[in-house]
Design a protein around this motif. Structure first.
Motif, PDB file in Angstrom:
ATOM      1  N   ILE A 237       8.946  -1.546   4.790  1.00  0.00           N
ATOM      2  CA  ILE A 237       8.667  -0.057   4.916  1.00  0.00           C
ATOM      3  C   ILE A 237       7.389  -0.204   4.700  1.00  0.00           C
ATOM      4  CG2 ILE A 237       8.645   2.778   4.233  1.00  0.00           C
ATOM      5  CD1 ILE A 237      12.179   2.187   3.927  1.00  0.00           C
ATOM      6  N   ALA A 238       6.716  -0.281   3.973  1.00  0.00           N
ATOM      7  CA  ALA A 238       5.261  -0.323   3.017  1.00  0.00           C
ATOM      8  C   ALA A 238       5.147  -1.331   1.516  1.00  0.00           C
ATOM      9  CB  ALA A 238       5.620   0.504   2.608  1.00  0.00           C
ATOM     10  N   VAL A 239       4.210  -2.053   1.985  1.00  0.00           N
ATOM     11  CA  VAL A 239       3.794  -2.649   0.877  1.00  0.00           C
ATOM     12  C   VAL A 239       2.885  -1.928  -0.146  1.00  0.00           C
ATOM     13  CG1 VAL A 239       3.126  -5.382   0.453  1.00  0.00           C
ATOM     14  CG2 VAL A 239       4.346  -4.694   2.147  1.00  0.00           C
ATOM     15  N   TYR A 240       3.147  -2.566  -1.665  1.00  0.00           N
ATOM     16  CA  TYR A 240       1.925  -1.637  -2.351  1.00  0.00           C
ATOM     17  C   TYR A 240       2.065  -2.541  -3.185  1.00  0.00           C
ATOM     18  CZ  TYR A 240       4.547   2.757  -0.614  1.00  0.00           C
ATOM     19  OH  TYR A 240       5.809   3.564   0.242  1.00  0.00           O
ATOM     20  N   ARG A 241       1.281  -1.705  -4.138  1.00  0.00           N
ATOM     21  CA  ARG A 241       0.811  -2.571  -6.206  1.00  0.00           C
ATOM     22  C   ARG A 241       0.451  -1.461  -7.139  1.00  0.00           C
ATOM     23  NH1 ARG A 241      -4.341  -1.239  -3.976  1.00  0.00           N
ATOM     24  NH2 ARG A 241      -5.961  -0.606  -5.046  1.00  0.00           N
ATOM     25  N   LEU A 242       1.073  -2.124  -8.159  1.00  0.00           N
ATOM     26  CA  LEU A 242       1.544  -0.803  -8.928  1.00  0.00           C
ATOM     27  C   LEU A 242       0.522  -2.149 -10.331  1.00  0.00           C
ATOM     28  CD1 LEU A 242       5.193  -0.358 -10.181  1.00  0.00           C
ATOM     29  CD2 LEU A 242       3.419   1.503 -10.037  1.00  0.00           C
ATOM     30  N   GLU A 243      -0.308  -1.068 -10.316  1.00  0.00           N
ATOM     31  CA  GLU A 243      -2.008  -1.602 -11.010  1.00  0.00           C
ATOM     32  C   GLU A 243      -0.945  -2.227 -12.912  1.00  0.00           C
ATOM     33  OE1 GLU A 243      -4.065  -2.866 -10.340  1.00  0.00           O
ATOM     34  OE2 GLU A 243      -4.603  -1.863  -8.767  1.00  0.00           O
TER      35      GLU A 243
ATOM     36  N   ARG B  89       2.581  -5.254 -10.694  1.00  0.00           N
ATOM     37  CA  ARG B  89       3.274  -5.803  -9.403  1.00  0.00           C
ATOM     38  C   ARG B  89       3.424  -6.148  -8.365  1.00  0.00           C
ATOM     39  NH1 ARG B  89       4.373  -7.012 -13.992  1.00  0.00           N
ATOM     40  NH2 ARG B  89       6.932  -6.958 -15.015  1.00  0.00           N
ATOM     41  N   SER B  90       3.369  -6.578  -7.580  1.00  0.00           N
ATOM     42  CA  SER B  90       3.531  -6.387  -5.470  1.00  0.00           C
ATOM     43  C   SER B  90       5.064  -5.551  -5.765  1.00  0.00           C
ATOM     44  CB  SER B  90       2.292  -7.631  -4.745  1.00  0.00           C
ATOM     45  OG  SER B  90       4.058  -8.322  -5.332  1.00  0.00           O
TER      46      SER B  90
END
Length: 200
Positions: free
Chosen positions: A76-82, A86-87
């Motif tokens: 659905i989507a790819v994110y990054r947490l700061e 985390r990817s």
């Protein structure tokens, strides 16, 4: 990768079930809508994952498997947490049951049926250039339509040519390394599976 704010992440994971975690925290979450979040930490700033994060690799592998007509999760989507970094990949799961779970409760004749197409499926992967270093019965799914597919696909490479002999051999060796899977099979089924794989 899009930035996933802590506020948005907290909203997504509200009511989620933790499927997998370790010393560093949550790794896989089942969300209330039936989709999943898989979180990858960065093990080292000098690692290649700093340039090609595992979440992006998961998404790229899903695209390549779909192009080869191999069932797999739908990203659905790819994110990054700061903080902490985390990817993150958000995906719809591949419906079905793993070979490992199905074999747990299967009789000998059912084992034959479940594994009858395994050799052909692995040959399809190899001819399609799929080098899956986590190939085992827990990552192979039988879909409701009776097709074989793959999950947990971040640790994979997809080449634009059939796999050479050495890479095929390493895939087979990894599959056969899981003695707990092979021990579930009757002697006759184990021999049949090995012969089927060798023929393919």
């Amino acid at each position: 990768m899009r930035l996933l704010t802590q506020e948005t992440f907290d909203g997504m994971r509200h009511g989620a079930q933790v499927i997998e975690e370790d010393y560093y925290g949550e790794k896989v979450l089942l969300l209330e809508d039936g989709t999943y979040l898989k979180l990858f930490r960065r093990k080292s700033w000098l690692s290649k994952t700093a340039f090609f994060p595992p979440a992006k690799r998961f998404a790229a592998n899903a695209r390549e498997l779909a192009r080869r007509n191999i069932p797999c999760p739908k990203v659905i989507a790819v994110y990054r947490l700061e903080s902490p970094y985390r990817s993150v990949v958000h995906y719809r799961p591949l419906l079905g049951s793993t070979l490992r779970n199905l074999l747990d409760a299967a009789e000998e004749n059912q084992q034959h049926e479940l594994l009858s197409g395994l050799g052909t499926f692995i040959e399809q992967l190899h001819q399609g250039g799929v080098y899956f270093r986590s190939l085992h019965f827990g990552n192979i799914v039988i879909t409701p339509e009776g097709r074989l597919g793959l999950i947990d696909i971040s640790d994979m490479r997809c080449l634009n040519r059939p796999l050479p002999v050495g890479m095929r051999r390493r895939n087979y060796e990894h599959l056969m390394r899981y003695s707990e899977d092979l021990e579930k099979l009757s002697d006759a089924v184990r021999v049949s599976v090995c012969q089927d794989i060798i023929r393919n």
